[in-house]
Design an enzyme around this catalytic site. Structure first.
Site, PDB file in Angstrom:
ATOM      1  N   SER A   5     -33.463  51.231  10.848  1.00 32.84           N
ATOM      2  CA  SER A   5     -33.420  52.144  11.979  1.00 32.84           C
ATOM      3  C   SER A   5     -34.004  53.499  11.584  1.00 32.84           C
ATOM      4  CB  SER A   5     -31.980  52.309  12.463  1.00 32.84           C
ATOM      5  OG  SER A   5     -31.172  52.876  11.436  1.00 32.84           O
ATOM      6  N   TYR A   6     -34.107  54.384  12.554  1.00 29.13           N
ATOM      7  CA  TYR A   6     -34.698  55.707  12.322  1.00 29.13           C
ATOM      8  C   TYR A   6     -33.915  56.424  11.225  1.00 29.13           C
ATOM      9  CZ  TYR A   6     -36.872  60.188  13.431  1.00 29.13           C
ATOM     10  OH  TYR A   6     -37.582  61.363  13.366  1.00 29.13           O
ATOM     11  N   PRO A   7     -34.600  56.879  10.155  1.00 32.54           N
ATOM     12  CA  PRO A   7     -33.869  57.392   8.987  1.00 32.54           C
ATOM     13  C   PRO A   7     -33.528  58.871   9.034  1.00 32.54           C
ATOM     14  CG  PRO A   7     -36.189  57.232   8.467  1.00 32.54           C
ATOM     15  CD  PRO A   7     -36.036  56.723   9.885  1.00 32.54           C
TER      16      PRO A   7
END
Length: 657
Positions: A327-329
């Site tokens: 997922s978006y880090p």
């Protein structure tokens, strides 16, 4: 059939999303080889059957700069930059990208923005919107809300468009203006005044409102180490043997720095002869599983266990995100939404040879809802795997290490706490209290998949009864010395930045990289070795005004920050260069309360950025208030420039030539 223009923040996201929405045909944008337009048909809930052109930018396409008459360093007094007019224009090497947006927007019905869902993404979205509206004011402008590029998630984002968040975009705009004005003004001031005193000609002595507090943390710790004076302490140790088990009891006082006092207490204990058990407790205990993963935690753990600095960890995590594996880090959230289907994410990991059996056990019966932390940025969930990939298919060992860590952390979050049994015994001997502690780990649970945490059984203690007396087998009075703290490590530095509001989760790694790039600090493997970077640390001996730095430090054997069990060789510690030390001492001597090495001014600025996002402050008010605060510091610094020069001469020998 209407035309919909979709624009992502980077080419890899445009390609991935376009391929999910349709089998897209791509053509290169004229003059930009790395940006493509993907053309296909798609039936949107909001706009119906549409012809789609899906393209991208490459981060920010506009930048701010001062009007030409202020561009030369000698064109004006640096103080003038606090009020100088600013021009907002398209970056020269991104004009072809801007033209592509204009061309595609002319005949479009709607603009659908697919930038990252964070503050920076909102601001980039407004840049795209402004360029498109200039040629087509009738565009219906929406943005997609997404945190990973798995197909189902992308389809859901395409089905439920939302509006751009103007407040977040305004917060970024305020930060950009402040960083430009303050950075340029202070950089010009200190470079023009100090450049002749250092050896490197034409060296820019740069300033950043986040860089300097970050450097200040490093220098502060450096002098705590260098000025440390070890002190001798004394303590008592008691040992008794029962059921063939040696039990070591620790003195409740720990240690004292008065030898005579400890001697008197020691003699009183010997005179008492008998020790009496005052407490015997055996009770269940547990080691909590980790919280869901945030950006700050990923950066700290990457430095501690993955042998990678924070900037590199974030670059690798971004690559894994754009490839659809995690997922978006960039997230501050450490709590999963209760409605999120975490079991399906666990199921995907059953294929792995190492952690697959653990994932299967979770699915079969051992799945537990993750703990919830106290942070939620309302934008993205915690970092987690969204798809399974065979590690051999990842590009390099760094990708494999980061992906494995993210997966193991997620599975640990979905597991149970480790369970154990602790035993605590307390005895009274000569009026003094002594304690022994034992631990037996009964169920490892999450520890079986998460090797980054350690929790080990100690020796099992024999049974004692309250009121039982015994003659200790051995009593000793021993001494030791306090030891200096270690130099600041990257995980510690990130923690200090986080606690003091220096930068955001998305920018901390950049600020750390910047003070290394500017040769204000060097790094070396923790515990010794040669520092990397330019120059060596050469410091004069003697006292350092304004910083005592002595303190009692750490006691050998005391429990401090435990050394990691794995990847220890990858931890870097920071040591300031002579220039870094001189700048921080100089600013401290100019004025402690408003020193640019302290986090107070920048922390207040970050709080005001959040206020813009919350709608309780405006962009113009925040910019004005911060400029006035820093203007006062600037004027004081300019008036006392000789103080900074004195610090430079103190630490850089050639400055005295």
């Amino acid at each position: 059939m209407g035309k919909i223009l979709c624009v992502a923040e980077k080419p890899s996201i445009a390609k991935a999303v376009a391929n999910h929405l349709a089998r897209a045909q791509a053509r290169n944008v004229n003059g930009v080889t790395y940006v493509k337009n993907y053309v296909f048909d798609y039936n949107f809930t909001r706009w119906g059957a549409s012809n789609v052109v899906f393209t991208s930018v490459v981060g920010h396409i506009k930048h701010q700069e001062f009007a030409p008459r202020y561009s030369s360093w000698n064109s004006c007094d640096p103080l003038d930059l606090f009020d100088a007019p600013i021009i907002n224009s398209v970056v020269e090497d991104k004009k072809a990208i801007a033209r592509n947006i204009e061309e595609q927007a002319r005949g479009a019905q709607a603009l659908f923005i697919w930038t990252d869902c964070d503050r920076e993404g909102e601001h980039i979205g407004t840049e795209i919107r402004d360029i498109a509206l200039r040629v087509n004011p009738r565009l219906d402008v929406k943005r997609a809300r997404f945190s990973n590029i798995e197909r189902a998630h992308v389809i859901n984002a395409a089905t439920n468009p939302i509006s751009l968040d103007e407040k977040q975009a305004n917060a970024v705009a305020a930060r950009i203006e402040l960083d430009l004005r303050l950075g340029a003004a202070f950089t010009r001031l200190q470079t023009l005044a100090l450049q002749s005193l250092i050896s490197q000609e034409n060296k820019v002595i740069s300033y950043g409102s986040c860089q300097f507090p970050t450097l200040g943390f490093v220098v502060e710790r450096y002098f705590r180490v260098k000025n440390f004076v070890p002190e001798t302490f004394w303590l008592l140790k008691l040992m008794h043997e029962k059921d063939d088990i040696k039990v070591n009891f620790n003195w409740r006082r720990g240690h004292l720095f008065d030898r005579m006092a400890v001697t008197i207490i020691f003699e009183r204990c010997l005179a008492a002869k008998m020790a009496r058990v005052t407490s015997m407790q055996t009770k269940p205990t547990s080691k909590w599983k980790p919280l869901p993963l945030t950006t700050v935690e990923l950066q700290k753990m990457g430095s501690r266990f993955l042998r990678m600095d924070s900037q590199r960890v974030m670059k690798v995590a971004e690559d894994l995100y754009t490839k659809g594996w995690i997922s978006y880090p960039r997230t501050e959230t450490d709590q999963f939404d209760k409605g999120m289907d975490l079991r399906s994410l666990v199921e995907k990991q059953q294929q792995d040879a190492d952690w697959g059996p653990f994932a299967r056990n979770l699915i079969n019966s051992q799945f537990r809802q993750p703990r919830s932390g106290r942070h939620n940025d309302q934008a993205h969930p915690p970092i987690h795997p969204v798809n399974f990939v065979v590690r051999d298919q990842l590009q390099n060992d760094e990708e494999r290490r980061v992906y494995e860590f993210v997966v193991r952390r997620f599975l640990a979050c979905c597991s149970e706490d480790a369970l154990g049994e602790s035993t605590n015994i307390e005895v009274e001997y000569g009026g003094e209290a002594f304690r022994a502690h034992g631990l037996i780990v009964i169920q490892r649970n999450y520890l079986d998949v998460y090797p980054y945490d350690k929790w080990e059984s100690s020796q099992q203690l024999p049974r004692f009864d309250v009121g039982e007396t015994f003659v200790p087998k051995e009593v000793q009075m021993t001494d030791g010395k306090t030891t200096a703290p270690g130099y600041l490590t990257e995980p510690e530095l990130i923690s200090l930045m986080d606690a003091n509001g220096i930068g955001t989760d998305a920018t901390m790694a950049e600020h750390i990289a910047k003070i290394k790039e500017r040769a204000y600090v060097m790094t070396r493997p923790k515990g010794g070795g040669r520092a990397g970077g330019n120059g060596e640390v050469r410091l004069t001996t003697g006292s350092r005004g304004g910083r005592s730095g002595t303190g009692r430090g750490r006691v050998a054997g005391d429990s401090g920050n435990a050394a990691p069990a794995a990847g220890n060789s990858g931890i870097q510690e920071f040591i300031p260069t002579t220039l870094g030390v001189a700048l921080i001492e100089g600013y401290d001597n100019v004025g402690f309360d408003t020193s640019l090495s302290k986090p107070f001014l920048r922390k207040e600025m970050e709080l005001q950025m959040r206020a813009i996002c919350a709608g309780t402050a405006t962009r113009s008010d925040v910019v004005h208030q911060n400029l006035e605060l820093y203007r006062a510091v600037f004027m004081r610094t300019a008036q006392q420039m000789n103080v900074l020069k004195t610090a430079i001469r103190k630490y850089i020998p050639q400055a005295n030539g």
